[in-house]
Design a protein around this motif. Structure first.
Motif, PDB file in Angstrom:
ATOM      1  N   PHE A 146      -4.034   9.166   2.698  1.00 37.68           N
ATOM      2  CA  PHE A 146      -4.387   8.742   4.086  1.00 37.68           C
ATOM      3  C   PHE A 146      -5.167   7.405   4.040  1.00 37.68           C
ATOM      4  O   PHE A 146      -6.012   7.369   3.085  1.00 37.68           O
ATOM      5  N   PHE A 147      -4.899   6.533   4.874  1.00 39.87           N
ATOM      6  CA  PHE A 147      -5.480   5.139   4.511  1.00 39.87           C
ATOM      7  C   PHE A 147      -6.451   4.741   6.065  1.00 39.87           C
ATOM      8  O   PHE A 147      -5.601   4.887   6.984  1.00 39.87           O
ATOM      9  N   LEU A 148      -7.621   4.585   6.122  1.00 33.99           N
ATOM     10  CA  LEU A 148      -8.427   3.839   7.047  1.00 33.99           C
ATOM     11  C   LEU A 148      -8.718   2.617   6.932  1.00 33.99           C
ATOM     12  O   LEU A 148      -9.321   2.282   5.843  1.00 33.99           O
ATOM     13  N   ILE A 149      -8.177   1.561   7.680  1.00 29.60           N
ATOM     14  CA  ILE A 149      -8.571   0.046   7.433  1.00 29.60           C
ATOM     15  C   ILE A 149     -10.138  -0.169   7.841  1.00 29.60           C
ATOM     16  O   ILE A 149     -10.386  -0.083   9.052  1.00 29.60           O
ATOM     17  N   PHE A 205      -3.043   4.839   8.805  1.00 34.96           N
ATOM     18  CA  PHE A 205      -1.873   5.211   8.640  1.00 34.96           C
ATOM     19  C   PHE A 205      -1.869   6.229   7.474  1.00 34.96           C
ATOM     20  O   PHE A 205      -2.883   6.515   6.862  1.00 34.96           O
ATOM     21  N   GLY A 206      -0.736   6.937   7.303  1.00 33.01           N
ATOM     22  CA  GLY A 206      -0.792   7.950   6.344  1.00 33.01           C
ATOM     23  C   GLY A 206      -1.135   9.656   6.669  1.00 33.01           C
ATOM     24  O   GLY A 206      -1.386  10.246   5.535  1.00 33.01           O
ATOM     25  N   ALA A 235       7.471   3.983   6.746  1.00 37.71           N
ATOM     26  CA  ALA A 235       7.657   2.593   6.844  1.00 37.71           C
ATOM     27  C   ALA A 235       6.746   2.033   5.716  1.00 37.71           C
ATOM     28  O   ALA A 235       5.951   2.842   4.892  1.00 37.71           O
ATOM     29  N   THR A 236       6.984   0.786   5.308  1.00 40.65           N
ATOM     30  CA  THR A 236       6.092   0.229   4.255  1.00 40.65           C
ATOM     31  C   THR A 236       5.017  -0.632   5.009  1.00 40.65           C
ATOM     32  O   THR A 236       5.103  -1.199   5.942  1.00 40.65           O
ATOM     33  N   VAL A 237       3.998  -0.653   4.297  1.00 44.30           N
ATOM     34  CA  VAL A 237       2.568  -1.085   4.812  1.00 44.30           C
ATOM     35  C   VAL A 237       2.205  -1.937   3.593  1.00 44.30           C
ATOM     36  O   VAL A 237       1.969  -1.765   2.501  1.00 44.30           O
ATOM     37  N   VAL A 238       1.784  -3.480   4.120  1.00 36.67           N
ATOM     38  CA  VAL A 238       1.613  -4.459   3.263  1.00 36.67           C
ATOM     39  C   VAL A 238       0.174  -5.241   3.755  1.00 36.67           C
ATOM     40  O   VAL A 238       0.049  -5.182   4.766  1.00 36.67           O
ATOM     41  N   LEU A 286       0.914  -1.272  -0.008  1.00 43.37           N
ATOM     42  CA  LEU A 286       0.015  -0.003  -0.068  1.00 43.37           C
ATOM     43  C   LEU A 286       0.807   1.264   0.124  1.00 43.37           C
ATOM     44  O   LEU A 286       0.548   2.218  -0.727  1.00 43.37           O
ATOM     45  N   VAL A 287       1.875   1.417   0.696  1.00 40.36           N
ATOM     46  CA  VAL A 287       2.955   2.216   0.820  1.00 40.36           C
ATOM     47  C   VAL A 287       4.149   1.794   1.037  1.00 40.36           C
ATOM     48  O   VAL A 287       4.526   0.808   1.513  1.00 40.36           O
ATOM     49  N   ARG A 288       5.256   2.373   0.465  1.00 42.27           N
ATOM     50  CA  ARG A 288       6.643   2.063   0.624  1.00 42.27           C
ATOM     51  C   ARG A 288       7.512   3.022   1.324  1.00 42.27           C
ATOM     52  O   ARG A 288       7.406   4.382   1.194  1.00 42.27           O
ATOM     53  N   GLN A 289       8.302   2.741   2.161  1.00 39.56           N
ATOM     54  CA  GLN A 289       9.001   3.359   3.196  1.00 39.56           C
ATOM     55  C   GLN A 289      10.045   4.384   2.052  1.00 39.56           C
ATOM     56  O   GLN A 289      10.466   3.608   1.191  1.00 39.56           O
TER      57      GLN A 289
END
Length: 141
Positions: free
Chosen positions: A52-55, A78-79, A91-94, A42-45
């Motif tokens: 912005f992301f809300l799960i 996050f974001g 950070a990286t988020v997967v 989703l994002v890369r460090q």
């Protein structure tokens, strides 16, 4: 997802905690609901942030310098700093499972702030509180 449920989840985000339901509705309408498969980065460090992301559903892993540092689940986000600047991701988020997200882009968010300038003032107060808390934590270490 029902609009009220999205608004309730947005209300739990610290950055938006001072917003009214009506203001949160503007944020909700400016965002997109997106589904991604497990394994999707989703994002890369180090990459610039723009969203912005809300799960809403699912689970994501957070890696910093290749090491797992956290697991995010329903209601986590996050974001949020990407809404304020285009600084590099820290950070990286997967996605570890299929994930449903509420995604708010910086441009859409700025459109909401232009429409309702008082929101910017509310956010500045929230950000000032975060900086003070971070300073206090740093002073005790």
């Amino acid at each position: 997802m029902a609009r009220d449920s999205k608004i309730d989840q947005l209300a739990e985000v610290r950055l938006f905690s001072a917003f009214t339901k009506k203001e949160l509705g503007l944020i909700s309408r400016a965002s997109d609901e997106v589904s991604v498969p497990a394994g999707k980065e989703l994002v890369r460090q180090g990459a610039p942030g723009h969203e912005f992301f809300l799960i809403l559903e699912g689970e994501c892993s957070v890696r910093r310098d290749g090491r797992h540092v956290a697991t995010l689940k329903d209601g986590d986000y996050f974001g949020e700093l990407a809404l304020l600047d285009r600084g590099p991701r820290n950070a990286t988020v997967v996605a570890e499972t299929p994930v449903k997200l509420l995604v708010l882009g910086q441009r859409e968010f700025n459109g909401v702030l232009d429409e309702v300038p008082v929101l910017a003032h509310k956010m500045l107060m929230i950000m000032a509180t975060r900086v003070r808390e971070a300073d206090a934590r740093a002073a005790t270490h």
